[in-house]
Write a protein that holds these residues in place. Structure first.
Motif: not given
Length: 516
Positions: A87-115
């Motif tokens: 997800a971090a790599a995807a956001v980084e790639a989107i932000l590195s573009r010249e034409n960016r969105p106004r908003c990015i929403t990121v949804t993460l699913f993770e079952i390991d509570t330690r993370l």
């Protein structure tokens, strides 16, 4: 998705600052995740199926995954987040573009509570980076099993980009996750296939889907339902294969031959798929690309087998199969732990040879080799696990990773003592039911199976070292006359270089001979 004019940013200052701040976001996620996984025991890591994506591979995945996705808001889903590297790599790639969105929403699913603490820190870092680039970022961290989430079960569009490195382990067919996604289950499922199948229906039209997984989903009956679900919802655009089984996950002991797949949801039907190969991460920038016809990569029948060919398949013009020639392939019936009472260390008055994988080499059977329990009792109690001692081709079901060929096929002409024979369960054997194969047929078929022509074909259609009976049944074969002609020249124990010369000569192929 078409790029809206309103998505363009004209201020240079946020752009420059944003590009500078994005450096390190992926590494931040990788470092926090690696710190946790190093605390896990090897068994616990395998049970969780948790193998983190190296930053270099994450960026390689994300660059293509975001291609063509524009809009006022871009929704990113990582269904098996781990440390959130992808997800971090995807956001980084989107932000590195010249034409960016106004908003990015990121949804993460993770079952390991330690993370979760690490993911919260990552969310804060990503929000800062996005704000500096003039983009609002909203992050949702859901501590629940993605496969049991209501979106995954109802299969409603929830993302413009899905990017994932799912866990790898088998689950029972009665597991709640298997039952929730029964449309993708055939036999015993692997959980990574369920992630691929479930997320394929969640991508909005024109959105992108990117997974790094083992290659095993591309072939075999167990993944046929997964392939059908993916191809119902997505058009595959590109695939990259890591030919080494350990060089792609540099920080983990992963011995899987992995691949990355990129696809577009409900996109126009591509007539070509871009295929590339590298050994691992180090030579990834130098990977050569080939655009191959889609109908040569993806099968049109109900199995939807996927073949990753980078060069001409010389078997394409062959139309015969084992069935055509009246032959059958079966698996060795001796399962050692079930047959303990019948196995013997030494020869006896009522024993016959028992062949294991170690007895089978290219073009030859070597028995005995002073291996433990290479004899089996031939009596009424053990008769159900014995086969007729007649000419056949005997194959290893698994090949050592260092073996130069996918198939190890041995010539067996019935020379061992006894009227019956024991074949251990890690062997396959090809025989003529209701008849007997001639020595020339055995020699010809074994030579063909050991050839580099077949090896190249199988490396395209099968990513593992296992060659199963279903793949052998579908394997294109020469005519019976050509097999007999090959067998008339070949001999037991022949080198692979000699085998290649004979097979290619009989089949009329002009190929430079390569030893090995």
């Amino acid at each position: 998705m078409k790029e809206p004019a309103s998505a363009t940013r004209t201020s240079e200052k946020p752009e420059q600052k944003g590009l500078a701040m994005t450096v390190g976001v992926v590494e931040f996620a990788a470092d926090t995740g690696l710190a946790l996984t190093k605390q896990l025991g090897r068994n616990e890591q395998k049970q969780l199926g948790q193998f983190l994506t190296p930053p270099g591979i994450a960026r390689f995945m994300a660059q293509r995954a975001i291609a063509g996705v524009f809009g006022e808001t871009i929704r990113v889903l990582e269904p098996a987040a781990g440390a959130g590297i992808l997800a971090a790599a995807a956001v980084e790639a989107i932000l590195s573009r010249e034409n960016r969105p106004r908003c990015i929403t990121v949804t993460l699913f993770e079952i390991d509570t330690r993370l979760l603490p690490a993911l919260r820190k990552l969310a804060y870092r990503m929000r800062q980076v996005s704000r500096d680039a003039g983009v609002m970022l909203r992050m949702s961290i859901r501590c629940e099993d993605f496969l049991l989430a209501h979106e995954a079960i109802r299969q409603r569009h929830m993302a413009d980009i899905v990017i994932a490195n799912p866990p790898y382990f088998k689950v029972g067919s009665d597991d709640a996750r298997s039952l929730a996604h029964a449309y993708a289950v055939h036999g015993q499922p692997n959980i990574y296939g369920l992630f691929m199948a479930a997320s394929a229906a969640l991508v909005a039209p024109g959105g992108r889907w990117c997974f790094i997984t083992p290659r095993s989903w591309t072939n075999g009956a167990y993944f046929s339902a997964v392939r059908r679900q993916i191809l119902r919802n997505l058009t595959i655009d590109a695939m990259h294969v890591f030919e080494s089984r350990k060089d792609h996950f540099t920080d983990d002991e992963v011995l899987q031959e992995a691949m990355i797949t990129w696809a577009t949801a409900q996109g126009p039907g591509n007539n070509r798929v871009v295929v590339s190969y590298s050994r691992g991460l180090m030579d990834l920038p130098d990977a050569a690309l080939r655009a191959l016809p889609t109908n040569e990569i993806i099968g049109g029948d109900d199995d939807r087998l996927i073949a990753l060919r980078t060069e001409e398949d010389h078997l394409a013009g062959l139309t015969a199969t084992l069935e055509t020639h009246g032959l059958k392939v079966s698996t060795g019936p001796v399962v050692a732990f079930r047959a303990k009472e019948c196995l013997r260390q030494h020869i006896g008055a009522n024993t016959v040879p028992l062949l294991w994988m170690q007895h089978v080499g290219h073009m030859k059977v070597q028995w005995p080799i002073q291996k433990k329990r290479e004899h089996i009792v031939a009596n009424a109690k053990c008769a159900w696990m014995l086969v007729a001692n007649t000419p056949m081709v005997i194959l290893r079901r698994f090949s050592p990773k260092e073996d130069p060929r996918r198939i190890t096929a041995a010539v067996y002409t019935g020379e061992l003592p006894g009227t019956v024979l024991g074949l251990e369960n890690h062997l396959n054997y090809i025989y003529r039911p209701g008849g007997v194969m001639t020595p020339q047929e055995v020699l010809g078929l074994a030579a063909y199976l050991n050839s580099r022509l077949v090896d190249g074909h199988l490396r395209a259609v099968a990513g593992s070292t296992q060659v199963n009976a279903s793949e052998l049944r579908k394997l294109p074969l020469p005519s019976i006359d050509q097999l007999i002609a090959i067998g008339g020249i070949c001999r037991p124990g022949m080198s692979l270089a000699e085998v290649d010369r004979v097979v290619e000569t009989i089949l009329g192929l002009d190929m430079a001979c390569a030893v090995g």
